[in-house]
Each structure stands twice: as C-alpha cells, then as structure tokens.
Design an enzyme around this catalytic site. Structure first.
Site, short mmCIF file in Angstrom:
data_model
loop_
_atom_site.label_atom_id
_atom_site.label_comp_id
_atom_site.label_asym_id
_atom_site.label_seq_id
_atom_site.Cartn_x
_atom_site.Cartn_y
_atom_site.Cartn_z
N HIS A 5 0.83 -1.05 0.15
CA HIS A 5 0.07 0.17 -0.09
C HIS A 5 1.08 1.22 0.45
CE1 HIS A 5 -2.53 -2.97 2.11
NE2 HIS A 5 -3.19 -2.82 1.09
N ARG B 204 -3.63 -10.84 4.18
CA ARG B 204 -3.90 -12.21 4.71
C ARG B 204 -2.97 -12.76 5.63
NH1 ARG B 204 -8.28 -11.33 0.85
NH2 ARG B 204 -10.52 -10.68 2.23
#
Ligand code: PAF
Length: 282
Positions: free
Chosen positions: A33, A189
């Site tokens: 990100h 995740r």
C-alpha cells in the site's frame, strides 16, 4: 493528515484541490500500500487514501468479521508516507441505504478465476470502487489518478474496464507486487498464517515461477504445466483453486501467437487463501 468519515467532510477537505491522487484500501496497510502512496506523490495535487472494509465484496463464508482492522497503526503509516486526506467512512456513511444498485462487471472477465471461486466478489469490488470514485473525484476538474496493486491482477483489469466503459475521468495506475525477502507477496491476509504456514507460503510464488520458466523453455502443453503446479501444491498440503497461464490483456486462453502472458494462482494453506501472479512475455 486530515481524517474524515463523512462524504460532506471529504468534499470539504478536497474542495481546494483539482486533482486528487487516490489509493483505495481496506486497511491493515503494508509496504504494498505504501508503494502505491509513493506513486501517488508523483501525480495530482493532493494524496487521498481510503480505508473501508467493504462487506459487499465478501461472501457469506468469508473473512469479513475476521479481516484485520488496525486503524491507529494505519493512520500513523499513512501520515508518515505523506497522505494528505484519509477517507475512513463508516458503513452508514458509504451505504446509508442497502446498496441495491450494483455494478455487474462483464462475464468472461469477472466470472473466471477469482470470480468463479468468490461469486459476487467483483460485483462488490466494482460497486464500491465506483462509489469511492464518485466520492473522491466529484470535484475533480481534470484527469485524475487512482492506484491499485498488481497482486490483485484480475481486480485491476476489471477496474480499468469500469473506468473506460463509464468514461470516468480517472487514469488507473498499477504498481508491481511488493514481496517479502523470501518471495511471498505482501497481503493483509498473511497475518492469518501460523509460523509453519508462513514458512511454507512462498511455495505459491515458487510454483508460479516454475510455470513461467516452463512456458519460456517452450514446453507446449499449458494444461500439463498447470497440472504439475496444482499437484506440487497438493503434495505440500495446499488446496489450490487454480494455477493457470492466461493472456495478460483479457485473461483468455493464450493461443500460440499471444506473447504477453500472466501466470495466476490461488490456493488455501490451512484457513488462509492466498493469491499471486507473475506477468511475462514469451
Ligand atoms: O484491493 C482492495 O483492497 C479492495 O478490493 C478495494 C479495491 C479497496 C475495494 O474494496
């Protein structure tokens, strides 16, 4: 960094600017990100990120409730990375009524691979991305930019189609997948993995590398290459959904003439479902 929750507050924060550079996320940020945010610095006159765990894109048996929510830490990372405005809507801000207008992306692109194993996923993604774009770009006076990771290869392809078909004044920019030192693609995740699973997890990328090498070496049967990768993963206690070689442009089955390809894989390791891909030219 200004943190805003409501649509009115977002529009007020963006009023002085012409061209937001936008990074949509579901939070639990990692270096992938932050790489998108670094790219955003090169475009636009204000950097905007969103954090919203979008219930619409999770199936009934998926991990919406368990999805890691690390808001304070995410805020600190975004601030340090030079984000100017964080839009963090509550569900009632983004979906004040049940969202019954939905964007259905084209079959062929959206009902294969992730779409086949996660029915409704791309309807949820397309709908929320369209809505976030309406929120962030409504005051935009010229072509703006939004940033997505290549790890979600099919997602970025579908969003590119969405932008083209709805003539949105947005250019989609993608950034290469950011990996851990052992090759595992960074993902929110990954935090679900046990220690033993984390040690095993780089095998997904290793299998994709082996598939790519087999295609480049001229091995003719793509089905055989895919079958070997599926068998390797199963032999190491994975439950693979798919390991495939596809045309990069539209995820169609490649013909002998197609040069721009992508290998894509999705597999479960214990309770954790991981995805990854590698683009290449043969
Ligand atoms: O890739 C993600 O994090 C999500 O699918 C997105 C694009 C933010 C939409 O919820």
């Amino acid at each position: 960094m200004q943190v805003v929750h409501s649509l009115d507050a977002l529009r007020a924060a963006l009023k002085p600017y012409d061209r937001p550079a936008f990074v949509p996320t579901m939070g639990n940020l990692h270096d992938g990100h932050l790489a998108l945010l670094a790219m955003a610095k090169e475009h636009g006159d204000v950097r905007v990120a969103s954090i919203f765990v979008n219930r619409l894109q999770f199936g009934p048996n998926e991990d919406f409730d368990a999805y890691p929510r690390t808001f304070e830490r995410d805020c600190a990372l975004l601030e340090a990375a030079g984000c100017d405005v964080l839009f963090a809507p509550r569900e009632a801000d983004l979906y004040p009524q049940a969202q019954t207008f939905l964007i259905h992306p084209p079959t062929g692109l959206a009902d294969v691979l992730e779409g086949a194993f996660r029915p409704g996923f791309f309807v949820g993604v397309s709908t929320v991305v369209m809505k976030l774009f309406q929120c962030v770009f409504s005051g935009t006076k010229t072509q703006a930019h939004a940033f997505f990771g290549e790890k979600d290869f099919q997602q970025q392809l579908i969003i590119r189609h969405l932008v083209t078909q709805f003539a949105l004044p947005v250019t989609i920019v993608t950034s290469p997948t950011i990996r851990e030192s052992d090759g595992l693609a960074m993902s929110s995740r990954n935090s679900y993995l046990s220690e033993a699973e984390r040690a095993e997890a780089p095998r997904l990328q290793a299998c994709l590398q082996a598939m790519l090498a087999a295609v480049k070496a001229g091995q003719q049967s793509l089905e055989a290459i895919e079958g070997t990768a599926m068998a390797t993963l199963r032999a190491h206690q994975w439950q693979p959904d798919y390991m495939v070689i596809r045309r990069r442009e539209d995820l169609g089955m490649p013909t002998d003439r197609d040069r721009a390809l992508v290998v894509l894989g999705a597999a479960k390791l214990g309770r954790t479902r991981l995805i990854d891909n590698l683009s290449f030219d043969r």
